[in-house]
Design a protein around this motif. Structure first.
Motif, PDB file in Angstrom:
ATOM      1  N   HIS A 151       0.814  -1.214   0.000  1.00 29.28           N
ATOM      2  CA  HIS A 151       0.000   0.000   0.000  1.00 29.28           C
ATOM      3  C   HIS A 151       0.849   1.267   0.000  1.00 29.28           C
ATOM      4  O   HIS A 151       0.319   2.379   0.161  1.00 29.28           O
ATOM      5  N   GLY A 152       2.144   1.116  -0.156  1.00 27.45           N
ATOM      6  CA  GLY A 152       3.023   2.279  -0.252  1.00 27.45           C
ATOM      7  C   GLY A 152       3.322   2.951   1.069  1.00 27.45           C
ATOM      8  O   GLY A 152       3.709   4.122   1.099  1.00 27.45           O
ATOM      9  N   ILE A 153       3.157   2.231   2.182  1.00 25.14           N
ATOM     10  CA  ILE A 153       3.431   2.790   3.507  1.00 25.14           C
ATOM     11  C   ILE A 153       4.823   2.372   3.959  1.00 25.14           C
ATOM     12  O   ILE A 153       5.170   1.183   3.908  1.00 25.14           O
ATOM     13  N   LYS A 154       5.613   3.326   4.373  1.00 23.43           N
ATOM     14  CA  LYS A 154       6.962   3.027   4.825  1.00 23.43           C
ATOM     15  C   LYS A 154       6.929   2.215   6.115  1.00 23.43           C
ATOM     16  O   LYS A 154       6.088   2.443   6.981  1.00 23.43           O
ATOM     17  N   VAL A 155       7.883   1.290   6.222  1.00 23.36           N
ATOM     18  CA  VAL A 155       7.945   0.396   7.380  1.00 23.36           C
ATOM     19  C   VAL A 155       9.291   0.533   8.066  1.00 23.36           C
ATOM     20  O   VAL A 155      10.343   0.521   7.419  1.00 23.36           O
ATOM     21  N   ASN A 156       9.244   0.675   9.369  1.00 23.38           N
ATOM     22  CA  ASN A 156      10.442   0.634  10.200  1.00 23.38           C
ATOM     23  C   ASN A 156      10.321  -0.572  11.130  1.00 23.38           C
ATOM     24  O   ASN A 156       9.237  -0.868  11.619  1.00 23.38           O
ATOM     25  N   VAL A 157      11.417  -1.270  11.338  1.00 26.48           N
ATOM     26  CA  VAL A 157      11.422  -2.412  12.249  1.00 26.48           C
ATOM     27  C   VAL A 157      12.060  -2.009  13.568  1.00 26.48           C
ATOM     28  O   VAL A 157      13.107  -1.357  13.587  1.00 26.48           O
ATOM     29  N   MET A 158      11.405  -2.387  14.664  1.00 25.81           N
ATOM     30  CA  MET A 158      11.970  -2.232  15.995  1.00 25.81           C
ATOM     31  C   MET A 158      12.432  -3.600  16.480  1.00 25.81           C
ATOM     32  O   MET A 158      11.649  -4.547  16.531  1.00 25.81           O
ATOM     33  N   PHE A 159      13.711  -3.687  16.814  1.00 21.43           N
ATOM     34  CA  PHE A 159      14.312  -4.930  17.290  1.00 21.43           C
ATOM     35  C   PHE A 159      14.757  -4.700  18.727  1.00 21.43           C
ATOM     36  O   PHE A 159      15.589  -3.834  18.994  1.00 21.43           O
ATOM     37  N   THR A 160      14.169  -5.451  19.670  1.00 22.57           N
ATOM     38  CA  THR A 160      14.515  -5.298  21.075  1.00 22.57           C
ATOM     39  C   THR A 160      15.627  -6.278  21.419  1.00 22.57           C
ATOM     40  O   THR A 160      15.396  -7.486  21.556  1.00 22.57           O
ATOM     41  N   LEU A 161      16.831  -5.755  21.571  1.00 23.06           N
ATOM     42  CA  LEU A 161      18.025  -6.569  21.768  1.00 23.06           C
ATOM     43  C   LEU A 161      18.045  -7.207  23.155  1.00 23.06           C
ATOM     44  O   LEU A 161      17.884  -6.526  24.175  1.00 23.06           O
ATOM     45  N   GLN A 162      18.257  -8.513  23.177  1.00 19.31           N
ATOM     46  CA  GLN A 162      18.345  -9.267  24.428  1.00 19.31           C
ATOM     47  C   GLN A 162      19.185 -10.520  24.169  1.00 19.31           C
ATOM     48  O   GLN A 162      19.554 -10.810  23.025  1.00 19.31           O
ATOM     49  N   ARG A 163      19.481 -11.231  25.204  1.00 16.33           N
ATOM     50  CA  ARG A 163      20.364 -12.389  25.062  1.00 16.33           C
ATOM     51  C   ARG A 163      19.799 -13.433  24.103  1.00 16.33           C
ATOM     52  O   ARG A 163      20.551 -14.102  23.379  1.00 16.33           O
ATOM     53  N   ASN A 164      18.483 -13.568  24.055  1.00 14.70           N
ATOM     54  CA  ASN A 164      17.868 -14.610  23.231  1.00 14.70           C
ATOM     55  C   ASN A 164      17.898 -14.330  21.737  1.00 14.70           C
ATOM     56  O   ASN A 164      17.617 -15.239  20.946  1.00 14.70           O
ATOM     57  N   ASN A 165      18.189 -13.073  21.332  1.00 19.88           N
ATOM     58  CA  ASN A 165      18.133 -12.785  19.893  1.00 19.88           C
ATOM     59  C   ASN A 165      19.373 -12.098  19.339  1.00 19.88           C
ATOM     60  O   ASN A 165      19.410 -11.738  18.156  1.00 19.88           O
ATOM     61  N   ALA A 166      20.393 -11.896  20.151  1.00 22.47           N
ATOM     62  CA  ALA A 166      21.591 -11.186  19.690  1.00 22.47           C
ATOM     63  C   ALA A 166      22.234 -11.871  18.488  1.00 22.47           C
ATOM     64  O   ALA A 166      22.832 -11.219  17.628  1.00 22.47           O
ATOM     65  N   ARG A 167      22.091 -13.170  18.417  1.00 26.99           N
ATOM     66  CA  ARG A 167      22.713 -13.936  17.330  1.00 26.99           C
ATOM     67  C   ARG A 167      22.013 -13.708  15.988  1.00 26.99           C
ATOM     68  O   ARG A 167      22.524 -14.136  14.927  1.00 26.99           O
ATOM     69  N   ASP A 168      20.852 -13.084  15.990  1.00 25.97           N
ATOM     70  CA  ASP A 168      20.049 -12.934  14.768  1.00 25.97           C
ATOM     71  C   ASP A 168      20.382 -11.681  13.958  1.00 25.97           C
ATOM     72  O   ASP A 168      19.758 -11.447  12.916  1.00 25.97           O
ATOM     73  N   ILE A 169      21.324 -10.877  14.398  1.00 20.28           N
ATOM     74  CA  ILE A 169      21.557  -9.571  13.775  1.00 20.28           C
ATOM     75  C   ILE A 169      21.833  -9.690  12.282  1.00 20.28           C
ATOM     76  O   ILE A 169      21.202  -9.015  11.459  1.00 20.28           O
TER      77      ILE A 169
END
Length: 367
Positions: A151-169
């Motif tokens: 639909h042409g809407i800009k998207v920003n992602v918020m990533f909440t950094l924690q021990r369980n997801n640091a490896r996903d960068i």
């Protein structure tokens, strides 16, 4: 000296509901049933915001969120009401992305001042994201992102950094580029609210440094390649990655700049569903209520805000840091971990600090 704060703008993060269809492990809410305002009362709060912006001769940047804001039927009428004001510059919606459909997305698209929709992604795969946010949340969020893009809407992602997801960068960057996402914000988990028992999920200061460096290096690489993805490094601690790019020494483009001072007491406020006002959402110290108080009164009479504004009050390594104009540590993190919002940021890895005033004096004397 550069500063990412726009002097003629003021930011409001407005939580219009605590209701949510997810139960994220790190949620900063304590419950999901705080009384909410009617559309009529929401408009009264909006009028107070606009009145204050008019008095200050500032433009408003307003993020509407929750809970999950798409749950509340008053979301679109409120956005439409705010959109009419000349003193509102931008509107954002902060969402988990799972409840987006064609009808709501089309309505969002027709709000001219809607700058973007921020969708939370706490992992690059269902294995990570769903572990934090619940089964099926990843696929629904990705579907929501794709619908917004269509639909042409800009998207920003918020990533909440924690021990369980640091490896996903690294994988997260790959995913965002593949999906055509416009921006990324890295927010550190703050152990408060329902997530107050998650202090073990905090990265150490050295682990935090490594992740910030990884993000910065990858962002720089993508910038040089011309990838249309901007990493918004306007948070505390970013200036520590490369002080020469912290806005103090070099004429760097905004996409390459690093760091920003904590906005508490400077150019932002948080409003809760019952009109309670906080310094920021993760610094859960009520400083007024807009059903009875004016924004002007809260802004100029809050002892908490005045203490934080005076950087001489900061303790530990934050007190003696030369990067205070570009950082000053996260006051919510200090409060959540130590119980004192003036304490040093426990995830800061910087050592060998100088008084920032002395550093600036030295800079001036050599130029």
């Amino acid at each position: 000296m550069k500063n990412n704060f726009v002097q003629n703008e003021f930011y409001f993060q407005w939580h219009i509901t605590e209701r949510c269809n997810l139960r994220c492990a790190h949620c900063y809410q304590n419950n999901y049933s705080t009384p909410e305002l009617s559309l009529s009362d929401l408009r009264k709060i909006a009028d107070k915001i606009i009145k204050t912006l008019t008095k200050w001769n500032k433009k408003g940047r307003i993020s509407i969120t929750g809970g999950e804001p798409l749950i509340k039927k008053e979301l679109i009428p409120l956005l439409e009401y705010l959109n009419k004001s000349d003193h509102v510059a931008h509107l954002d919606v902060l969402s988990n992305g799972t409840l987006l459909n064609e009808s709501i997305t089309e309505k969002l698209r027709n709000i001219p001042k809607l700058r973007r929709v921020q969708v939370s992604l706490d992992g690059a795969s269902p294995a990570t994201h769903d572990f934090i946010r619940g089964e099926g949340a990843f696929e629904k969020a990705i579907a929501g992102i794709r619908m917004l893009k269509e639909h042409g809407i800009k998207v920003n992602v918020m990533f909440t950094l924690q021990r369980n997801n640091a490896r996903d960068i690294s994988a997260l960057f790959d995913l965002m580029i593949a999906e055509g996402i416009n921006g990324l914000t890295i927010e550190r988990i703050i152990p408060c609210g329902s997530g107050s028992g998650l202090k073990e999920s905090l990265l150490s200061s050295d682990e935090t440094r490594k992740v910030f460096q990884e993000v910065s290096d990858r962002a720089d690489l993508e910038y040089k390649k011309g990838t249309p993805l901007v990493v918004l490094k306007y948070r505390t601690l970013w200036a520590n990655i490369d002080p020469a790019r912290s806005g103090m020494y070099a004429n760097t483009p905004p996409e390459m700049d690093l760091g920003a001072v904590c906005s508490v007491g400077i150019d932002s406020l948080c409003i809760l569903p019952d009109a309670t006002v906080l310094p920021c959402r993760r610094l859960n110290i009520p400083i007024g209520n807009l059903r009875n108080d004016s924004i002007f009164k809260i802004w100029y009479s809050s002892d908490v805000l005045w203490k934080i504004r005076n950087k001489e009050n900061l303790k530990g390594k934050c007190h003696d840091c030369e990067l205070i104009p570009r950082c000053s540590g996260c006051r919510a993190m200090a409060y959540a971990v130590t119980g004192d919002f003036l304490e040093e940021d426990p995830q800061c890895w910087k050592t060998g600090n100088l008084r920032y005033g002395e550093l600036l004096k030295d800079m001036c004397s050599t130029n």
